[in-house]
Each structure stands twice: as C-alpha cells, then as structure tokens.
Design an enzyme around this catalytic site. Structure first.
Site, PDB file in Angstrom:
ATOM      1  N   SER A 132       0.817  -1.209   0.000  1.00 29.08           N
ATOM      2  CA  SER A 132       0.000   0.000   0.000  1.00 29.08           C
ATOM      3  C   SER A 132       0.856   1.267   0.000  1.00 29.08           C
ATOM      4  CB  SER A 132      -0.897   0.008   1.243  1.00 29.08           C
ATOM      5  OG  SER A 132      -1.511   1.267   1.444  1.00 29.08           O
ATOM      6  N   GLU A 134       0.195   3.686   1.688  1.00 28.09           N
ATOM      7  CA  GLU A 134       0.227   4.153   3.069  1.00 28.09           C
ATOM      8  C   GLU A 134       1.551   3.806   3.757  1.00 28.09           C
ATOM      9  OE1 GLU A 134      -1.923   5.964   4.834  1.00 28.09           O
ATOM     10  OE2 GLU A 134      -3.442   6.145   3.272  1.00 28.09           O
ATOM     11  N   TYR A 156      -2.208   0.204  10.313  1.00 31.58           N
ATOM     12  CA  TYR A 156      -2.422  -0.472   9.025  1.00 31.58           C
ATOM     13  C   TYR A 156      -1.162  -0.398   8.166  1.00 31.58           C
ATOM     14  CZ  TYR A 156      -3.840  -0.953   4.146  1.00 31.58           C
ATOM     15  OH  TYR A 156      -3.912  -1.323   2.822  1.00 31.58           O
TER      16      TYR A 156
END
Length: 340
Positions: A132, A134, A156
C-alpha cells in the site's frame, strides 16, 4: 496449455471482485477464501455466477481466515494454485488505530501464515502481495517510487510494511516468486461504504432523494493519487506474468484533494458541496499524511501498464452508479436541481 488456477484472499472486496472477473475472462479457474459471516457478503461476485459465458462454473469460494494457519495450508494443499493473490486484510486506515492488534494479526501475520502455507506445502505458486502507498506515510518524496523509504503513519501501514518485507524475505531466502504491488488509492463503484470516496457519492445520492442533508467527513485538504480499481488489478496480474518477481508502484501520478473529489462529484449534478458537508473530528486520523502520489514509471517500462481511467471519469462513474442505485436521474446540464 492447461487451465491456470488462482487463489485470491479478500475476493469479496472491491479489488478481489475485479481481479476474479479479470482472471475468469482469461480462462482461469478461480478459488477465493471468504470468512464465515452471519450475513451474505458476496454481493460483488453475484454477477459472475449469473454470467452468460458460465464463468461462474469456474469460480469457487472456500471458508477460511487469515488467522487460521491450518485452513490456509489445507486450501493451498488441496487446490495447488499456480498463482496466489493476497488481497485480504483489515484495510481501513482510520479503524486500524482503534483495533491495532487485530490489524497486525490479520494484515501482517496473515501474510506470513499464507507464505508459510505455500512454502510448507511445496506448491510452486507465484505470489502477489497487496502492499500500500500508506507504507510511505510521512515520507516527503513527491512522487514516491520503489526507491523511497517507508515511514508508516498508522497501524495499518506498519502492518503492510511487515507484509511487504516478508514477501521480499521469502523471495530471497527460499527462491519463491513473490512480487509486491505498492498500490496507491484506487476506487470504483464497488468501493466499501466506509471509505471517503464512496461516502461522498453515496451521501450525494441520498441528498438528491431527500434522505440526508449532510455528509460528515474528516480532513478535506488531504491529497491522494486516485485511480480505478479495474486498472489496478490488471497490474497485479501482469506482475505474476513477468519473467522475474519484483516490486512495483502502481499509481496515476496525479494528486487530488478530498475537496477536488467533492467539486467533481457535486459539480456533476449541478450542486455546490459546501452547504452539505461538515468536518467531524471523529474521522480525523491521529497522523494523516498530507499527500501521497506515486511514480509508476517502472511498471510502465517493465510491465507495459498504464492507467486508463482518469480522475474525472472515475468520479463520474461512481456518481452514476449511486444515482442508479438510488433510482434518481442525473439532472440535465444547466437544469436547476430540485430535491424532495
């Protein structure tokens, strides 16, 4: 050539449904792992079972969970997939602050459990790890590429960094074909209702039919690189068709703010969004990277991948889908918008 067999975790999600659709169109036999639930959660796959070309006859769902090593091993052993696409996770960034231990157990350790199942069962499957954007978190690089360091800014993101490095480690330690796809934000008409883009278009439809007056959102200046999920699952497939495993950023290279999304969505139906949107601190993340935008030149050069759906087309398609679901037509250009 014999029919290829693929295993997908997270098959009932946005990406999983598009990937299943793509693989079935290419003649694959597709197996998906789903969690047992008290309600049906396979709505994104229903159209495949009704497909006139009988793609549903090559789609099989199996109960399992990423916290259950034994069932992962059994499924891998029983079906011996040629390709494994690991998309399953606790994938909501804001929620990961509320349930960090669970997020780590599923999103991080779940990756290890699946890699171990493949290794221990001796199945020579090619493995795709859903990484990801992120993971880059507060990294000041703009745009970020495969060479940019990870600075995760949420439980996460930290869990995804762990999964990324486990895929790399299994590739290097055991010679397994493991590729990481570092996907930037990708949305669609099938996006989950708790994600900001879907909250906006769903709220807009509810406003038009008189079921709501306000959409409550978090920060509006946050900028993200938004593409269409159908484009991004094609990149996943291309990674596993390459001669060698590698890691790739998948992105459009364009950054748009939440305000930009609101402008495009509400403008499409002739409304000004500001009277209908309120910021709610409950939706603020403790840490929120102000911008995430990616450089996908490596995927373009080595895989031949390009995003096809523009930001404007993405927003409009999401709005159209919500209007259709709500049974309301889009106001004609220049026509005054009337609400019940």
């Amino acid at each position: 050539m014999s029919q290829k067999r693929a295993l997908i975790t997270g098959i009932t999600g946005q990406d999983g449904s598009y990937l299943a659709e793509l693989l079935l169109s290419k003649g694959y036999e597709v197996h998906g792992i789903i969690r047992r639930s008290s309600s049906f959660n396979t709505g994104r796959l229903d159209h495949l079972y009704r497909d006139p070309h009988e793609r549903g006859s090559r789609l099989f769902l199996h109960y399992g969970d990423l916290i259950d090593s034994s069932v992962l091993s059994r499924i891998v052993r029983e079906f011996a997939p040629d390709e494994v696409y690991h998309l399953g996770a606790q994938s909501h960034v804001r929620v990961s602050f509320d349930i960090p231990e669970y997020t780590g157990n599923v999103t991080a350790l779940g990756t290890t459990r699946l890699l171990e199942a493949i290794r221990e069962e001796g199945v020579p499957a090619r493995f795709y790890q859903a990484s990801s954007s992120e993971m880059f978190g507060m990294n000041p690089d703009v745009p970020t590429s495969e060479r940019s360091p990870f600075l995760p800014a949420s439980p996460y993101a930290a869990a995804k960094v762990y999964g990324y490095w486990m895929a790399v480690n299994y590739r290097e330690a055991y010679g397994m074909f493991c590729s990481n796809g570092i996907l930037f934000n990708h949305e669609s008409e099938r996006r989950g209702e708790t994600f900001v883009t879907r909250k906006i278009v769903r709220g807009l439809a509810q406003i038009l039919v008189g079921e709501a007056d306000t959409i409550y959102l978090g920060r509006l200046d946050t900028r993200r690189d938004w593409g269409h999920a159908a484009d991004y699952v094609e990149a996943m497939w291309l990674m596993l068709q390459a001669d060698e495993p590698d890691d790739y950023v998948i992105a459009t290279g364009e950054a748009h703010s939440v305000k930009d999304f609101l402008d495009e969505a509400f403008g499409y139906v002739g409304l000004d969004w500001e009277p209908y949107v309120q910021q709610d601190p409950r939706y603020f993340r403790p840490i929120d990277p102000p911008i995430l935008v990616g450089d996908a030149s490596k995927a373009r050069d080595r895989l031949g991948w390009e995003p096809r759906v523009s930001f404007t087309e993405l927003v409009h398609s999401m709005v159209e889908a919500e209007l259709a679901a709500a049974g309301v037509a889009r106001p004609a250009p220049n026509d005054p918008v009337t609400r019940p």
